[in-house]
Design an enzyme around this catalytic site. Structure first.
Site, mmCIF file in Angstrom:
data_model
loop_
_atom_site.group_PDB
_atom_site.id
_atom_site.type_symbol
_atom_site.label_atom_id
_atom_site.label_comp_id
_atom_site.label_asym_id
_atom_site.label_seq_id
_atom_site.Cartn_x
_atom_site.Cartn_y
_atom_site.Cartn_z
ATOM 1 N N HIS A 1 0.829 -1.571 -0.264
ATOM 2 C CA HIS A 1 0.174 -0.034 0.145
ATOM 3 C C HIS A 1 0.930 1.315 0.146
ATOM 4 C CE1 HIS A 1 -2.955 -2.763 1.989
ATOM 5 N NE2 HIS A 1 -2.887 -2.318 0.492
ATOM 6 N N GLY A 2 0.845 2.110 -0.603
ATOM 7 C CA GLY A 2 0.917 3.057 -1.406
ATOM 8 C C GLY A 2 1.724 4.345 -0.574
ATOM 9 N N ASP A 3 1.128 4.014 0.593
ATOM 10 C CA ASP A 3 0.664 4.905 1.548
ATOM 11 C C ASP A 3 0.973 4.961 3.541
ATOM 12 O OD1 ASP A 3 -1.829 3.587 2.338
ATOM 13 O OD2 ASP A 3 -3.046 4.982 3.265
ATOM 14 N N GLU A 4 1.423 3.866 3.117
ATOM 15 C CA GLU A 4 2.565 2.813 4.381
ATOM 16 C C GLU A 4 3.864 2.207 4.115
ATOM 17 O OE1 GLU A 4 0.267 -0.919 4.352
ATOM 18 O OE2 GLU A 4 -1.854 0.406 4.218
ATOM 19 N N ASN B 1 -3.850 -5.610 -2.926
ATOM 20 C CA ASN B 1 -4.003 -6.584 -1.825
ATOM 21 C C ASN B 1 -4.668 -7.129 -1.988
ATOM 22 O OD1 ASN B 1 -2.866 -9.041 -0.103
ATOM 23 N ND2 ASN B 1 -3.662 -7.125 1.556
ATOM 24 N N ARG B 2 -5.769 -6.598 -3.094
ATOM 25 C CA ARG B 2 -7.489 -7.476 -3.024
ATOM 26 C C ARG B 2 -7.336 -7.642 -4.414
ATOM 27 N NH1 ARG B 2 -6.849 -5.522 1.010
ATOM 28 N NH2 ARG B 2 -8.705 -4.672 2.680
ATOM 29 N N HIS C 1 3.131 -4.325 6.235
ATOM 30 C CA HIS C 1 2.062 -3.018 6.751
ATOM 31 C C HIS C 1 2.204 -2.510 7.692
ATOM 32 C CE1 HIS C 1 -0.097 -4.902 3.142
ATOM 33 N NE2 HIS C 1 0.341 -5.711 3.435
ATOM 34 N N TYR D 1 -11.287 -9.037 10.511
ATOM 35 C CA TYR D 1 -11.765 -8.454 9.158
ATOM 36 C C TYR D 1 -11.739 -9.110 7.467
ATOM 37 C CZ TYR D 1 -8.144 -4.886 7.782
ATOM 38 O OH TYR D 1 -6.892 -5.012 7.397
ATOM 39 N N GLU E 1 1.600 -6.750 10.247
ATOM 40 C CA GLU E 1 1.622 -4.844 10.231
ATOM 41 C C GLU E 1 2.446 -4.560 11.459
ATOM 42 O OE1 GLU E 1 -1.245 -3.561 8.943
ATOM 43 O OE2 GLU E 1 -2.349 -4.587 8.005
#
Ligand SMILES: [Zn+2]
Length: 497
Positions: free
Chosen positions: A133-136, A194-195, A234, A294, A316
């Site tokens: 994810h670009g913002d992680e 990731n989807r 992440h 989730y 994470e």
């Protein structure tokens, strides 16, 4: 009586194993390194768990982080400085170099660390992927620190040495450089990577023309390199997440995969080696099953396990997705031992070995199954080595098979250290001599005799060993009974006196 029961179990286990191929302890005696004292003052702040589009981090927050150009230069500098134990590559299929690029054309560079980088060896491979994810962005920073730390320490630190000598470690610091450059979660086509993988329950990602180049790159990478395990880094929480990530009915509950116990072991290994992940109030031991947290669909983790033969965790590693760069050294120290221990687990635990054919002695790229676990591990095409991660502290019944050969089973007591179990498979047709007759008329007589002699001799040796074990058992039992009788006699005497 407890002693007698223990002797019974020991002899019973020994007797079983005499029937089965030889196994031997493997790996060093040093334990995994424990969490350090670190700086306890680091605490994450904002928690962002879900995939919704969020407010982008400010430009000011990017200060101190490597840009995409900085990252590429850092990787090139690294492989120059540590050329003895590393190489840099992009494009996971040599025939199609463009596959290893993002939508906007950034090369997806990978560092490989090994004492023989680029060579195929009978060793397990591990991959770390950051910045899905670009913002992680924390993962991409930590992965460069990991590579440099291993390079600086592999001649003096036993764990770093173990990794360099026995594992091929592949590091892809940024899967989503396009998202990173605009501080956004999704890639340049606004797709969450990731989807974007084929899902086991809902065929929402089956259209090849719609699949993102970054996703395709990962899928091709796994076709080219056989990875035993991996982890993606992440941000937004502090927990080690393991499959399954989704449920069949889309409801949220614990949904374990066939290797649930092994995944729990691996996730716990990471969280317990971390400075504070296992102290989580939200997640017991700092680990979670994806679907119970989730459910997601089209995730990379489940795809790796199902289609790539690769045990993948989603880590994470920071409550705050984009912390200030000044916090990076602390976050690195908090994760360093976990990251090393997870890679080292590929050789410090599990069952490993090679599969050979009896008739020609050649490596057989067969399959390995464990009784009670509905999952197959493939041996490598070149050396037929397999690496089966399993939760320690149990007895496993491991079976190797290959088409045209009689499957072979061995029992393995998997303790603290890894175990080696090699298999030599007998051609099915050799029993009747069919294969030998049809394949080579001129010389079938001699090899057929040799094969039969070996098989019969092998059975004879096994039978003799069982007789010896039974005799020893008989002697031991007599001795224990005699000792018990003497003790009773003496105690009777002492009470009489
Ligand atoms: Zn993420």
């Amino acid at each position: 009586m407890i002693k007698l029961r223990f002797v019974h179990s020991l002899l019973f286990f020994t007797a079983i194993c005499f029937f089965l191929p030889k196994i031997a302890a493997r790996g060093g005696h040093s334990d995994y390194i424990q969490p350090g004292d670190g700086n306890a003052s680091f605490h994450g702040t904002a928690r962002h768990l879900f995939a919704q589009e969020e407010k982008r981090p400010s430009v000011e927050l990017t200060r101190g982080y490597m840009t995409n150009a900085d990252l590429e230069k850092a990787m090139k500098d690294f492989t120059k400085r540590c050329s003895k134990i590393s190489r840099l590559y992009k494009g996971f299929l040599e025939r199609a170099f463009s596959i290893g690029k993002s939508v906007n054309g950034f090369a997806l560079w990978v560092i490989e660390i090994s004492d023989k980088p680029g060579e195929i060896e009978a060793e397990p491979a591990f991959k770390y992927i950051g910045n899905v994810h670009g913002d992680e962005p924390v993962g991409r920073e930590l992965l460069l620190r990991l590579a440099n730390w291993i390079c600086d320490n592999y001649e003096k630190d036993p764990l770093a040495k173990l990794i360099v000598e026995n594992v091929h470690l592949h590091i892809l610091p940024s899967l989503n450089p396009d998202g990173f450059s605009v501080r956004r979660r999704n890639n340049a086509n606004n797709v969450d990577l990731n989807r974007d993988f084929p899902d086991q329950f809902f065929p929402i990602n089956e259209d090849l023309s719609l699949r993102q180049p970054e996703t395709t790159a990962i899928m091709n990478w796994l076709r080219e390199i056989r990875f035993t395990a991996s982890a993606t880094l992440h941000g937004g929480a502090l927990v080690a997440n393991f499959p399954w990530d989704g449920t069949e009915d889309k409801r949220k509950y614990y949904y374990g995969c066939p290797d649930d116990q092994t995944f729990r072991f691996l996730a716990r290994l990471y969280s317990k080696s971390h400075r504070n992940m296992s102290f989580s109030i939200e997640f017991e031991d700092g680990i979670t099953n994806g679907a119970s947290w989730y459910p997601i669909y089209g995730g990379m983790q489940d795809w790796n396990y199902i289609h790539g033969g690769c045990f993948e965790l989603t880590l994470e590693i920071s409550d705050n997705k984009w912390p200030r760069a000044s916090e990076l050294p602390t976050i690195w120290e908090y994760n360093r031992k976990s990251m090393l221990n997870l890679v080292a687990s590929l050789v410090k635990t599990g069952v490993h070995g090679r599969i050979f054919s009896l008739d020609q002695g050649k490596p057989l790229p067969g399959l390995v199954m464990v009784k009670g676990i509905n999952y197959t591990v493939k041996a490598h095409q070149a050396y037929a080595d397999y690496h089966r991660l399993l939760e320690p502290g149990k007895i496993y019944e491991v079976t190797a098979s290959s088409p045209g050969y009689k499957p072979k089973t061995t029992c393995v007591w998997l303790g603290e250290n890894a175990v080696t179990a090699d298999f030599i498979l007998i051609p099915e047709a050799s029993y009747g001599g069919k294969l030998l007759r049809s394949s080579c008329d001129c010389s079938y007589g001699q090899p057929l005799l040799l094969t039969r002699f070996f098989t019969e001799t092998n059975n004879g040796i096994t039978f003799a060993l069982v007789v010896v074990v039974a005799f020893l058992f008989f002697l031991l039992q007599r001795r224990v009974r005699s000792n018990l009788w003497k003790q009773r006699q003496s105690s009777r005497r002492s009470t009489t006196v």
